[in-house]
Write a protein that holds these residues in place. Structure first.
Motif, PDB file in Angstrom:
ATOM      1  N   LEU A   4       0.882  -1.163   0.000  1.00 51.79           N
ATOM      2  CA  LEU A   4       0.000   0.000   0.000  1.00 51.79           C
ATOM      3  C   LEU A   4       0.915   1.206   0.000  1.00 51.79           C
ATOM      4  N   GLY A   5       0.673   2.158  -0.887  1.00 48.34           N
ATOM      5  CA  GLY A   5       1.571   3.299  -0.937  1.00 48.34           C
ATOM      6  C   GLY A   5       0.979   4.523  -1.589  1.00 48.34           C
ATOM      7  N   ILE A   6       1.745   5.575  -1.562  1.00 50.62           N
ATOM      8  CA  ILE A   6       1.383   6.847  -2.166  1.00 50.62           C
ATOM      9  C   ILE A   6       2.180   6.996  -3.452  1.00 50.62           C
ATOM     10  N   PRO A   7       1.490   7.118  -4.572  1.00 54.36           N
ATOM     11  CA  PRO A   7       2.221   7.314  -5.830  1.00 54.36           C
ATOM     12  C   PRO A   7       2.799   8.725  -5.901  1.00 54.36           C
ATOM     13  N   ILE A   8       3.943   8.851  -6.528  1.00 55.35           N
ATOM     14  CA  ILE A   8       4.550  10.166  -6.760  1.00 55.35           C
ATOM     15  C   ILE A   8       4.325  10.508  -8.228  1.00 55.35           C
ATOM     16  N   LYS A   9       3.594  11.579  -8.447  1.00 56.79           N
ATOM     17  CA  LYS A   9       3.301  11.980  -9.827  1.00 56.79           C
ATOM     18  C   LYS A   9       4.588  12.339 -10.555  1.00 56.79           C
ATOM     19  N   ILE A  10       4.576  12.141 -11.862  1.00 56.60           N
ATOM     20  CA  ILE A  10       5.779  12.324 -12.679  1.00 56.60           C
ATOM     21  C   ILE A  10       6.347  13.741 -12.566  1.00 56.60           C
ATOM     22  N   GLU A  11       5.477  14.736 -12.443  1.00 55.36           N
ATOM     23  CA  GLU A  11       5.963  16.120 -12.321  1.00 55.36           C
ATOM     24  C   GLU A  11       6.809  16.282 -11.056  1.00 55.36           C
ATOM     25  N   THR A  12       6.358  15.670  -9.975  1.00 54.93           N
ATOM     26  CA  THR A  12       7.103  15.734  -8.712  1.00 54.93           C
ATOM     27  C   THR A  12       8.331  14.836  -8.772  1.00 54.93           C
ATOM     28  N   ALA A  13       8.194  13.681  -9.407  1.00 53.17           N
ATOM     29  CA  ALA A  13       9.325  12.756  -9.536  1.00 53.17           C
ATOM     30  C   ALA A  13      10.490  13.428 -10.258  1.00 53.17           C
ATOM     31  N   LEU A  51      -8.387  -5.267   0.580  1.00 49.17           N
ATOM     32  CA  LEU A  51      -9.206  -4.275  -0.120  1.00 49.17           C
ATOM     33  C   LEU A  51     -10.268  -3.702   0.802  1.00 49.17           C
ATOM     34  N   GLU A  52     -10.992  -4.594   1.442  1.00 46.90           N
ATOM     35  CA  GLU A  52     -12.078  -4.160   2.313  1.00 46.90           C
ATOM     36  C   GLU A  52     -11.551  -3.401   3.525  1.00 46.90           C
ATOM     37  N   ALA A  53     -10.502  -3.909   4.149  1.00 49.54           N
ATOM     38  CA  ALA A  53      -9.939  -3.247   5.328  1.00 49.54           C
ATOM     39  C   ALA A  53      -9.414  -1.862   4.977  1.00 49.54           C
ATOM     40  N   THR A  54      -8.719  -1.759   3.851  1.00 47.76           N
ATOM     41  CA  THR A  54      -8.177  -0.465   3.429  1.00 47.76           C
ATOM     42  C   THR A  54      -9.302   0.522   3.168  1.00 47.76           C
ATOM     43  N   TYR A  55     -10.318   0.066   2.455  1.00 52.28           N
ATOM     44  CA  TYR A  55     -11.451   0.946   2.175  1.00 52.28           C
ATOM     45  C   TYR A  55     -12.093   1.448   3.467  1.00 52.28           C
ATOM     46  N   ASP A  56     -12.288   0.551   4.427  1.00 44.58           N
ATOM     47  CA  ASP A  56     -12.910   0.943   5.689  1.00 44.58           C
ATOM     48  C   ASP A  56     -12.090   2.007   6.416  1.00 44.58           C
ATOM     49  N   VAL A  57     -10.775   1.903   6.349  1.00 45.77           N
ATOM     50  CA  VAL A  57      -9.919   2.886   7.025  1.00 45.77           C
ATOM     51  C   VAL A  57      -9.901   4.222   6.276  1.00 45.77           C
ATOM     52  N   ILE A  58      -9.727   4.192   4.973  1.00 48.44           N
ATOM     53  CA  ILE A  58      -9.522   5.446   4.241  1.00 48.44           C
ATOM     54  C   ILE A  58     -10.819   6.185   3.927  1.00 48.44           C
ATOM     55  N   SER A  59     -11.968   5.545   4.117  1.00 43.87           N
ATOM     56  CA  SER A  59     -13.222   6.188   3.750  1.00 43.87           C
ATOM     57  C   SER A  59     -13.464   7.490   4.514  1.00 43.87           C
ATOM     58  N   ASP A  60     -12.843   7.654   5.668  1.00 39.54           N
ATOM     59  CA  ASP A  60     -12.994   8.892   6.442  1.00 39.54           C
ATOM     60  C   ASP A  60     -11.737   9.762   6.450  1.00 39.54           C
ATOM     61  N   VAL A 143      -1.593  14.372  -1.311  1.00 39.16           N
ATOM     62  CA  VAL A 143      -1.969  12.956  -1.257  1.00 39.16           C
ATOM     63  C   VAL A 143      -3.493  12.851  -1.374  1.00 39.16           C
ATOM     64  N   PRO A 144      -4.011  12.703  -2.610  1.00 36.77           N
ATOM     65  CA  PRO A 144      -5.455  12.554  -2.795  1.00 36.77           C
ATOM     66  C   PRO A 144      -5.907  11.094  -2.812  1.00 36.77           C
ATOM     67  N   GLU A 145      -4.939  10.154  -2.847  1.00 39.91           N
ATOM     68  CA  GLU A 145      -5.268   8.734  -2.954  1.00 39.91           C
ATOM     69  C   GLU A 145      -4.099   7.900  -2.455  1.00 39.91           C
ATOM     70  N   ILE A 146      -4.402   6.625  -2.179  1.00 41.45           N
ATOM     71  CA  ILE A 146      -3.346   5.648  -1.934  1.00 41.45           C
ATOM     72  C   ILE A 146      -3.605   4.480  -2.877  1.00 41.45           C
ATOM     73  N   ASN A 147      -2.566   3.720  -3.165  1.00 42.45           N
ATOM     74  CA  ASN A 147      -2.663   2.606  -4.109  1.00 42.45           C
ATOM     75  C   ASN A 147      -2.283   1.297  -3.441  1.00 42.45           C
ATOM     76  N   PHE A 162      -7.322   3.978  -4.151  1.00 41.63           N
ATOM     77  CA  PHE A 162      -8.313   4.347  -3.151  1.00 41.63           C
ATOM     78  C   PHE A 162      -8.330   5.868  -3.006  1.00 41.63           C
ATOM     79  N   PRO A 163      -9.338   6.545  -3.564  1.00 42.25           N
ATOM     80  CA  PRO A 163      -9.409   7.996  -3.376  1.00 42.25           C
ATOM     81  C   PRO A 163      -9.741   8.314  -1.921  1.00 42.25           C
ATOM     82  N   LEU A 164      -9.131   9.350  -1.392  1.00 47.65           N
ATOM     83  CA  LEU A 164      -9.373   9.733  -0.007  1.00 47.65           C
ATOM     84  C   LEU A 164     -10.622  10.602   0.104  1.00 47.65           C
TER      85      LEU A 164
END
Length: 189
Positions: A4-13, A51-60, A143-147, A162-164
């Motif tokens: 599970l991680g945060i992607p770094i957009k190419i512009e920032t990379a 999938l389900e656990a991550t969704y439950d955590v990030i939904s808020d 950080v608008p999402e995690i993958n 997973f959009p935040l």
């Protein structure tokens, strides 16, 4: 590797690619911040539970910002090269890591516990020699999402974003994916 991680957009990379560090540099498209790591041979049953656990955590969880202003390295371990990293600062990220670990522990979902403390970072390169830490102009990352990346035998066959803190309607596709994985896992499809 599954994680599970945060992607770094190419512009920032591209900003990170301009930092002078020794060793073999990571590909710009591979830059990310790991939140939780899993075994390479991660079974689909574990993935569907995650999938389900991550969704439950990030939904808020609302989108947040992380930043870095320090380049350092992890100590060399044996003959392995050391990771040259951009150290990440973020209380929100630390809280998210704790919430995910707590939920995964509650549901008996295995994740790697190799290191006692969570030290968020972006790996820039791998070097045969350690470096002295130095500061850079701060780089802030939204950080608008995690993958979630995963798959059997270390292949990243599955990629879920997973959009935040999005309204329920916007997460309908994600809920559908979770239900599909659940049904596959239970042999209903």
């Amino acid at each position: 590797m599954a994680f599970l991680g945060i992607p770094i957009k190419i512009e920032t990379a591209r900003l990170f690619s301009k930092i002078d560090v020794p060793g073999t540099k990571e590909s710009l498209s591979d830059l990310h911040v790991t939140i939780l790591c899993f075994e390479d041979d991660w079974e689909i049953t574990e993935l569907s539970k995650a999938l389900e656990a991550t969704y439950d955590v990030i939904s808020d969880i609302k989108p947040f910002t992380i930043k870095t202003k320090k380049i350092t390295c992890f100590p060399k371990r044996g003959k392995e090269p050391c990771a040259i990293i951009a150290k990440i600062e973020s209380d929100d990220l630390q809280d998210l890591n704790k919430k995910l670990k707590k939920e995964f522990d509650k549901r008996n979902i295995e994740y790697l516990k190799t290191f006692k403390d969570y030290k968020p970072h972006i790996t820039l390169s791998y070097s045969d020699k350690e470096i002295d830490s130095f500061t850079i102009d701060p780089i802030e990352i939204s950080v608008p999402e995690i993958n979630l990346l995963g798959g059997n035998k270390g292949e990243n066959d599955i990629f879920i974003s997973f959009p935040l803190k999005c309204p329920q309607k916007k997460n309908a596709r994600l809920i559908n994916k979770i239900n599909t994985f659940y049904n596959i896992n239970k042999g209903l499809l």
